[in-house]
Design a protein around this motif. Structure first.
Motif, PDB file in Angstrom:
ATOM      1  N   ASP A 189       0.822  -1.204   0.000  1.00 50.36           N
ATOM      2  CA  ASP A 189       0.000   0.000   0.000  1.00 50.36           C
ATOM      3  C   ASP A 189       0.861   1.262   0.000  1.00 50.36           C
ATOM      4  N   VAL A 190       0.260   2.355  -0.484  1.00 51.09           N
ATOM      5  CA  VAL A 190       0.890   3.678  -0.438  1.00 51.09           C
ATOM      6  C   VAL A 190      -0.023   4.579   0.384  1.00 51.09           C
ATOM      7  N   ASN A 191       0.498   5.103   1.486  1.00 53.35           N
ATOM      8  CA  ASN A 191      -0.326   5.909   2.378  1.00 53.35           C
ATOM      9  C   ASN A 191      -0.609   7.289   1.805  1.00 53.35           C
ATOM     10  N   GLY A 192       0.301   7.801   0.961  1.00 49.96           N
ATOM     11  CA  GLY A 192       0.131   9.116   0.365  1.00 49.96           C
ATOM     12  C   GLY A 192      -0.380   9.032  -1.058  1.00 49.96           C
ATOM     13  N   SER A 193       0.148   9.899  -1.925  1.00 52.93           N
ATOM     14  CA  SER A 193      -0.262   9.956  -3.322  1.00 52.93           C
ATOM     15  C   SER A 193       0.813   9.371  -4.236  1.00 52.93           C
ATOM     16  N   VAL A 194       0.433   9.119  -5.489  1.00 52.40           N
ATOM     17  CA  VAL A 194       1.371   8.612  -6.500  1.00 52.40           C
ATOM     18  C   VAL A 194       1.301   9.516  -7.731  1.00 52.40           C
ATOM     19  N   THR A 195       2.468   9.982  -8.179  1.00 55.73           N
ATOM     20  CA  THR A 195       2.545  10.831  -9.363  1.00 55.73           C
ATOM     21  C   THR A 195       3.474  10.187 -10.383  1.00 55.73           C
ATOM     22  N   LEU A 196       2.968   9.972 -11.589  1.00 54.39           N
ATOM     23  CA  LEU A 196       3.760   9.407 -12.686  1.00 54.39           C
ATOM     24  C   LEU A 196       3.815  10.407 -13.824  1.00 54.39           C
ATOM     25  N   ASN A 197       5.027  10.879 -14.144  1.00 57.21           N
ATOM     26  CA  ASN A 197       5.238  11.806 -15.253  1.00 57.21           C
ATOM     27  C   ASN A 197       6.057  11.120 -16.343  1.00 57.21           C
ATOM     28  N   VAL A 198       5.514  11.064 -17.554  1.00 57.05           N
ATOM     29  CA  VAL A 198       6.230  10.498 -18.700  1.00 57.05           C
ATOM     30  C   VAL A 198       6.505  11.645 -19.669  1.00 57.05           C
ATOM     31  N   VAL A 199       7.789  11.987 -19.829  1.00 59.97           N
ATOM     32  CA  VAL A 199       8.166  13.200 -20.549  1.00 59.97           C
ATOM     33  C   VAL A 199       9.104  12.873 -21.711  1.00 59.97           C
ATOM     34  N   ASN A 200       8.738  13.312 -22.914  1.00 57.53           N
ATOM     35  CA  ASN A 200       9.606  13.152 -24.080  1.00 57.53           C
ATOM     36  C   ASN A 200      10.125  11.720 -24.200  1.00 57.53           C
ATOM     37  N   SER A 201       9.212  10.772 -24.126  1.00 57.06           N
ATOM     38  CA  SER A 201       9.596   9.364 -24.124  1.00 57.06           C
ATOM     39  C   SER A 201       8.785   8.568 -25.147  1.00 57.06           C
ATOM     40  N   VAL A 202       9.253   7.357 -25.435  1.00 60.01           N
ATOM     41  CA  VAL A 202       8.645   6.515 -26.457  1.00 60.01           C
ATOM     42  C   VAL A 202       8.370   5.123 -25.897  1.00 60.01           C
ATOM     43  N   SER A 203       7.165   4.628 -26.129  1.00 61.19           N
ATOM     44  CA  SER A 203       6.864   3.217 -25.848  1.00 61.19           C
ATOM     45  C   SER A 203       6.492   2.569 -27.178  1.00 61.19           C
ATOM     46  N   PRO A 204       7.445   1.927 -27.823  1.00 66.84           N
ATOM     47  CA  PRO A 204       7.227   1.416 -29.185  1.00 66.84           C
ATOM     48  C   PRO A 204       6.445   0.105 -29.210  1.00 66.84           C
ATOM     49  N   VAL A 205       5.885  -0.177 -30.358  1.00 66.52           N
ATOM     50  CA  VAL A 205       5.316  -1.506 -30.610  1.00 66.52           C
ATOM     51  C   VAL A 205       6.458  -2.431 -31.002  1.00 66.52           C
ATOM     52  N   GLN A 206       6.522  -3.592 -30.358  1.00 66.62           N
ATOM     53  CA  GLN A 206       7.566  -4.559 -30.674  1.00 66.62           C
ATOM     54  C   GLN A 206       6.960  -5.938 -30.886  1.00 66.62           C
ATOM     55  N   GLU A 207       7.678  -6.776 -31.594  1.00 61.61           N
ATOM     56  CA  GLU A 207       7.219  -8.143 -31.831  1.00 61.61           C
ATOM     57  C   GLU A 207       7.875  -9.086 -30.836  1.00 61.61           C
ATOM     58  N   GLN A 208       7.036  -9.865 -30.155  1.00 59.99           N
ATOM     59  CA  GLN A 208       7.525 -10.858 -29.197  1.00 59.99           C
ATOM     60  C   GLN A 208       6.842 -12.182 -29.485  1.00 59.99           C
ATOM     61  N   PHE A 209       7.649 -13.191 -29.813  1.00 59.90           N
ATOM     62  CA  PHE A 209       7.143 -14.535 -30.088  1.00 59.90           C
ATOM     63  C   PHE A 209       6.053 -14.519 -31.158  1.00 59.90           C
TER      64      PHE A 209
END
Length: 201
Positions: A112-132
């Motif tokens: 558990d997280v008692n406080g808050s959660v912040t996720l920042n994704v900046v100038n980034s790439v999540s590409p499509v890739q081939e797996q199996f």
């Protein structure tokens, strides 16, 4: 390469790797497989809890496969975060696995997280890739991930997800958590923001 803040396993005896203060993790120009920004605990009586966590990627050309912003607890262990979590994924040329900004719990574990959660994704790439022979892409969860009855990866405060500054993102982006097979991944509130984001070409 696998990075962890604290590690504890137990089999009938008490095992503790708690961090009484905060955790700061900075990765610069890395190619890294797994990141556990919080504690990693497995087995009843295993504890790897900590205070607030800040994780940041700096430099350029960062590549990451699996990222856990909080603790990871399995088999009735505890890897709670008493404060808040901030994860900054900046200038990542390839994010190609699972990003869970909150805690991860399975087998009756607590992350558990008692406080808050912040996720920042900046100038980034999540590409499509081939797996199996199949196409695959990253999945982003701002909250926790809990699998199995009795497992808990709740966030008491707000889950905030921001994707911006020319990021190319495909796959799944979830402002909250993920609950599997009876686990609990609740969030207090959710904030979701997109700015100058496009799908990967």
């Amino acid at each position: 390469l696998c990075a962890e803040a604290a590690y504890a396993t137990a089999n009938g005896t008490v095992s503790s790797a708690d961090v009484s203060g905060s955790v700061s993790c900075t990765m610069k120009s890395v190619d890294i497989r797994e990141v556990y920004s919080g504690g990693y605990a497995s087995g009843a009586n295993a504890h790897a809890s900590c205070g607030s966590i800040t994780s940041s990627f700096a430099g350029s050309g960062n590549e990451v496969m699996i990222f856990h912003g909080g603790g990871d607890a399995s088999n009735h262990a505890c890897a709670d975060v008493s404060g808040s979590i901030t994860a900054n994924l900046t200038n990542c040329s390839s994010i190609y696995g699972y990003v869970t900004a909150g805690g991860t719990a399975s087998g009756g574990g607590s992350a558990d997280v008692n406080g808050s959660v912040t996720l920042n994704v900046v100038n980034s790439v999540s590409p499509v890739q081939e797996q199996f022979g199949n196409l695959a892409a990253a999945a982003f969860h701002t909250g926790g991930q809990a699998s199995g009855q009795g497992s808990s990866a709740d966030v008491k405060g707000t889950c905030s997800l921001t994707l911006y500054k020319d990021s190319e993102i495909v796959g799944t982006s979830c402002g909250g958590g993920e609950s599997i097979s009876g686990g609990s991944a609740k969030s207090g509130k959710i904030s979701f923001s997109l700015e100058n984001v496009k799908g990967s070409e």
